[in-house]
Scaffold this motif. Structure first.
Motif, PDB file in Angstrom:
ATOM      1  N   ALA A 166       0.718  -1.156  -0.113  1.00 57.14           N
ATOM      2  CA  ALA A 166      -0.013  -0.067  -0.077  1.00 57.14           C
ATOM      3  C   ALA A 166       0.778   1.406   0.024  1.00 57.14           C
ATOM      4  O   ALA A 166       0.511   2.280  -0.494  1.00 57.14           O
ATOM      5  N   MET A 167       1.943   0.905   0.764  1.00 55.12           N
ATOM      6  CA  MET A 167       2.735   2.364   0.762  1.00 55.12           C
ATOM      7  C   MET A 167       3.600   2.734  -0.550  1.00 55.12           C
ATOM      8  O   MET A 167       3.667   3.688  -0.811  1.00 55.12           O
ATOM      9  N   GLY A 168       3.917   1.322  -1.177  1.00 58.74           N
ATOM     10  CA  GLY A 168       4.523   1.545  -2.713  1.00 58.74           C
ATOM     11  C   GLY A 168       3.551   2.290  -3.343  1.00 58.74           C
ATOM     12  O   GLY A 168       3.939   3.089  -4.183  1.00 58.74           O
ATOM     13  N   ILE A 169       2.197   1.847  -3.528  1.00 56.33           N
ATOM     14  CA  ILE A 169       1.366   2.274  -4.653  1.00 56.33           C
ATOM     15  C   ILE A 169       1.158   3.708  -4.061  1.00 56.33           C
ATOM     16  O   ILE A 169       1.132   4.537  -5.164  1.00 56.33           O
ATOM     17  N   ALA A 170       0.951   3.937  -2.828  1.00 57.39           N
ATOM     18  CA  ALA A 170       0.662   5.423  -2.632  1.00 57.39           C
ATOM     19  C   ALA A 170       1.793   6.458  -3.102  1.00 57.39           C
ATOM     20  O   ALA A 170       1.698   7.416  -3.663  1.00 57.39           O
ATOM     21  N   ALA A 171       3.051   5.648  -2.872  1.00 60.81           N
ATOM     22  CA  ALA A 171       4.146   6.661  -3.372  1.00 60.81           C
ATOM     23  C   ALA A 171       4.453   6.817  -4.857  1.00 60.81           C
ATOM     24  O   ALA A 171       4.685   7.830  -5.344  1.00 60.81           O
ATOM     25  N   CYS A 204       0.457  16.488  -0.346  1.00 64.67           N
ATOM     26  CA  CYS A 204      -0.648  16.058   0.920  1.00 64.67           C
ATOM     27  C   CYS A 204      -2.088  16.674   0.504  1.00 64.67           C
ATOM     28  O   CYS A 204      -3.123  16.298   0.865  1.00 64.67           O
ATOM     29  N   PHE A 205      -1.847  17.857  -0.264  1.00 68.03           N
ATOM     30  CA  PHE A 205      -3.403  18.369  -0.753  1.00 68.03           C
ATOM     31  C   PHE A 205      -4.099  17.912  -1.782  1.00 68.03           C
ATOM     32  O   PHE A 205      -4.922  17.246  -1.581  1.00 68.03           O
ATOM     33  N   PRO A 206      -3.427  17.571  -2.978  1.00 69.68           N
ATOM     34  CA  PRO A 206      -4.265  16.809  -4.166  1.00 69.68           C
ATOM     35  C   PRO A 206      -4.395  15.605  -3.647  1.00 69.68           C
ATOM     36  O   PRO A 206      -5.244  14.742  -4.043  1.00 69.68           O
ATOM     37  N   GLN A 207      -3.362  14.697  -3.091  1.00 71.42           N
ATOM     38  CA  GLN A 207      -3.525  13.379  -2.789  1.00 71.42           C
ATOM     39  C   GLN A 207      -3.553  12.948  -1.376  1.00 71.42           C
ATOM     40  O   GLN A 207      -2.895  12.198  -0.648  1.00 71.42           O
ATOM     41  N   VAL A 212      -2.545   9.978   3.572  1.00 69.31           N
ATOM     42  CA  VAL A 212      -2.879   9.156   5.012  1.00 69.31           C
ATOM     43  C   VAL A 212      -2.513   7.694   4.780  1.00 69.31           C
ATOM     44  O   VAL A 212      -2.044   7.133   6.032  1.00 69.31           O
ATOM     45  N   ILE A 213      -2.812   6.948   3.753  1.00 71.06           N
ATOM     46  CA  ILE A 213      -2.266   5.641   3.522  1.00 71.06           C
ATOM     47  C   ILE A 213      -0.834   5.579   3.713  1.00 71.06           C
ATOM     48  O   ILE A 213      -0.595   4.766   4.488  1.00 71.06           O
ATOM     49  N   PHE A 214       0.030   6.521   3.451  1.00 69.78           N
ATOM     50  CA  PHE A 214       1.404   6.489   3.398  1.00 69.78           C
ATOM     51  C   PHE A 214       1.780   6.501   5.036  1.00 69.78           C
ATOM     52  O   PHE A 214       2.325   5.807   5.234  1.00 69.78           O
ATOM     53  N   PRO A 331      -6.843  -1.261  -1.947  1.00 68.50           N
ATOM     54  CA  PRO A 331      -7.924  -0.877  -3.130  1.00 68.50           C
ATOM     55  C   PRO A 331      -7.785   0.681  -3.072  1.00 68.50           C
ATOM     56  O   PRO A 331      -7.936   1.380  -4.124  1.00 68.50           O
ATOM     57  N   LEU A 332      -7.777   1.239  -1.719  1.00 70.91           N
ATOM     58  CA  LEU A 332      -7.712   2.837  -1.649  1.00 70.91           C
ATOM     59  C   LEU A 332      -6.675   3.503  -2.104  1.00 70.91           C
ATOM     60  O   LEU A 332      -6.541   4.699  -2.683  1.00 70.91           O
ATOM     61  N   SER A 333      -5.238   2.759  -2.354  1.00 72.50           N
ATOM     62  CA  SER A 333      -4.200   3.321  -2.963  1.00 72.50           C
ATOM     63  C   SER A 333      -4.272   3.344  -4.436  1.00 72.50           C
ATOM     64  O   SER A 333      -3.704   4.213  -4.943  1.00 72.50           O
ATOM     65  N   LEU A 334      -4.793   2.129  -4.663  1.00 76.09           N
ATOM     66  CA  LEU A 334      -5.055   2.137  -6.215  1.00 76.09           C
ATOM     67  C   LEU A 334      -5.950   3.389  -6.708  1.00 76.09           C
ATOM     68  O   LEU A 334      -5.817   3.914  -7.721  1.00 76.09           O
ATOM     69  N   LEU A 335      -6.985   3.371  -5.992  1.00 73.50           N
ATOM     70  CA  LEU A 335      -8.029   4.670  -6.222  1.00 73.50           C
ATOM     71  C   LEU A 335      -7.275   5.903  -6.276  1.00 73.50           C
ATOM     72  O   LEU A 335      -7.372   6.929  -7.129  1.00 73.50           O
TER      73      LEU A 335
END
Lengths: 349, 111, 174
Positions: A166-171, A204-207, A212-214, A331-335
């Motif tokens: 999840a961290m990787g996809i958020a990054a 942090c503003f657009p994403q 939060v996930i990261f 799923p949320l990070s993919l979103l």
């Protein structure tokens, strides 16, 4: 002097500075801050005997680590038992190499970017090191020849692997927006404009979802509460570091804190603008010094956040933890990735 | 053979050295696959052979100046991951049935 | 002999590491130590990949191969609690010698063949040049243009493998 020698000296000076600050100033004070804040939150004084306000408590702790007897269980695999804390410690110490801690300064006629190694694979280096750290956890559990340690080690590594995704996809969304894997480019991108006209272009503003996930995944990656079931006293004795005493336990301790500092620095760099301030353009020697101070302040805030959350929230059960990592965060990070892609295509960021 | 391409600096290390290292690793992996009795260790040696071939692909990609070699390595790594997952699941199921992963002892199909 | 430079030193160290630990992997008695020796081998290979202008593949090697696949191996070894390879009475000396000879012969043959083979110059119409300072954007572009089908099939393959592995290792309660 020859250019190779200049580059080598520059690198050595930066490494000495970063390690000196992190190991010499931040780490001991972090130990003190954690224990005093724990006391504050739990309505008790905390350590206040050793030195003024208990400030030298870290020295007392480190002395204790050195002096205690080093016990290795009888049927433990000695080589792996010794190797495991090292495998955990080395990635924790070398993650700092790619994090930019300041803007470019000009000294002795050379432009020196304040980052130890500006490799073109940037974040992949950090993730690769995190993956190597998993071996330390697993081996510590296995080599102790103790069922609780083994369980703790396996749980710990399962947790790290799950939240790494999840961290990787958020990054990835951050690098999608910035257009490069280099962390210096990410910070430059965040300093380069505004989002919706009035907010700085910090990720942090657009994403916000990705941020939060990261942040939460970073808690899981560093085995900090609320994700520290693998080392909870009531559940598993002490998890993977049950059979470790004295200096080896000190190494696990140090590795955990270093991971915490590195994770805070990563959060500040990826999502909160790194060393840049929203309106000022930091150049020159004075700008460089200010940028280092800004970076230190942001990292300090996240370290404070880590400590604050630890003593405030109860811990997750292991199945709740895995559920959160796989069924909610992935799923949320993919979103978030798709959302960032839409924003990039629409030229909003 | 040289690592010289027009417009690109020649390789500081002669490419033949990389090829020799890759081939030696392949041979070591092959020796492991032939000599070991534990099914997991045989599988591990096969993974070593795949990585040796990856090294060879990367060397040729650099010598020819063609990115396709790196793409192939990318796909090989990903397919190896899938293969490792399925292979290890098979070994786990095998172990549950026979209580051993010794390939000499798993001989049900022998005449 | 090429002049002594930094890259040659790094190459020497990395290839020594890779070869030595590959040999150790084959020789080790305990499965856990074999896996760890292979991890060090992969580190050496990763450094070699960086020398070959493939930093992305180098990072992938550590991240995916050493950091995920070998951890999976380690988990399975711990799950099955595999101890040392027991020294058996039938040690198969004939098979051992033959196996070693075959490996050595094949290794020598392959080394000779690869060193003698001419490398065709890049002239094929689909050859994509390696833009050396910034390979990663070019790799990304290739992945989503020329290799798009392979990429999508790969993701399907990984999904199938994950489901298959889950099904195969489920305990049947009869």
């Amino acid at each position: 002097m020859s250019p190779t020698l200049a580059v080598a000296l520059e690198g050595a000076a930066k490494i000495a500075f970063v390690w000196g600050v992190v190991l010499g100033a931040v780490l001991p004070n972090l130990i003190w801050v954690e224990r005093r804040m724990a006391g504050l939150i739990q309505d008790r004084p905390g350590p206040n005997r050793v030195g003024p306000f208990g400030l030298f408590q870290a020295i007392a702790d480190i002395l204790k680590m050195f002096m205690k007897e080093d016990v290795v269980p009888m049927y433990a695999d000695r080589l792996l038992h010794t190797l495991a804390p090292l495998i955990l410690l080395v990635p924790a110490m070398t993650t700092f190499a790619v994090i930019p801690f300041g803007s470019t300064i000009r000294l002795f006629g050379r432009d020196i970017p304040l980052v130890i190694a500006d490799v073109n694979i940037g974040i992949l280096y950090v993730f690769a090191l995190t993956s190597v750290g998993i071996y330390g956890l697993v081996l510590a559990g296995w080599a102790s020849n103790n069922k609780y340690a083994l369980l703790g080690g396996l749980r710990s590594s399962a947790q790290v692997i799950s939240y790494e995704l999840a961290m990787g996809i958020a990054a990835i969304s951050v690098f999608l927006a910035a257009g490069s894997l280099r962390l210096t480019k990410v910070v430059e991108y965040q300093a380069s404009g505004t989002f919706l006209g009035f907010l700085p272009l910090w990720n942090c503003f657009p994403q916000a979802l990705g941020c939060v996930i990261f942040v939460v995944s970073a808690f899981a990656e560093t085995n900090r509460l609320p994700f520290d079931l693998p080392e909870a006293e009531a559940e598993l004795v002490a998890g993977y570091h049950t059979e470790y005493s004295a200096f080896r336990f000190g190494m696990f301790f140090m590795a955990e804190y270093l991971n915490l500092i590195a994770a805070s620095a990563m959060m500040a760099t990826l999502y909160f603008g790194g060393w840049s301030l929203p309106l000022l353009h930091l150049t020159g020697l004075l700008g460089g010094l200010v940028s280092v101070a800004v970076f230190a302040a942001k990292t300090g805030f996240f370290i404070f956040l880590f400590v604050w959350v630890r003593w405030t929230l109860p811990r997750f059960r292991f199945d709740q933890l895995m559920n959160l990592g796989w069924k909610v965060f992935l799923p949320l990070s993919l979103l978030n990735l798709i959302w960032t892609g839409v924003l990039v295509l629409a030229k909003v960021i | 053979m040289t690592g010289a391409l027009p417009g690109v600096a020649p390789m500081a290390v002669p490419p033949g050295a990389f090829l020799v290292v890759g081939t030696l690793l392949f041979a070591i992996g092959l020796a492991g696959a032939l000599l070991k009795r534990n099914a997991l260790l045989i599988f591990l040696s096969i993974e070593l052979m795949m990585n040796a071939v990856n090294l060879l692909f990367l060397t040729y990609a650099r010598m020819r100046g063609d990115l396709a070699g790196q793409m192939i390595v990318f796909f090989v790594i990903a397919v190896a991951a899938a293969e490792a997952a399925v292979g290890l699941a098979i070994f786990v199921a095998l172990f549950r049935a026979h209580r051993t992963v010794d390939v000499d002892k798993i001989a049900l199909l022998k005449w | 002999m090429p002049a002594l430079n930094g890259q040659l030193v790094v190459f020497g160290f990395a290839s020594f590491l890779a070869l030595a630990f590959a040999l150790l992997m084959v020789v080790q008695k305990t499965p856990v130590r074999s896996v760890l020796s292979l991890v060090v081998t992969f580190f050496g290979l990763s450094v070699l990949a960086i020398l070959l202008a493939a930093p992305f593949i180098a990072a992938l090697q550590i991240f995916v191969y050493a950091g995920a696949i070998l951890v999976l191996f380690l988990f399975v070894i711990m799950l099955l609690n595999l101890k040392e390879e027991a020294a058996d009475k039938d040690d198969r000396p004939v098979q051992r010698t033959l196996g070693l000879l075959v490996a050595l012969a094949l290794g020598g043959l392959l080394a000779g063949a690869t060193l003698r083979a001419p490398v065709p110059p890049r002239g094929a119409p689909t050859g994509t040049p390696i833009p050396l300072p910034d390979e990663i954007p070019a790799l990304g572009r290739l992945l989503f243009s020329d290799y798009l089908l392979a990429f999508e099939v790969l993701s399907l393959l990984l999904l199938v493998a994950a489901v298959g592995a889950l099904l195969l290792s489920k305990r049947r309660f009869e």
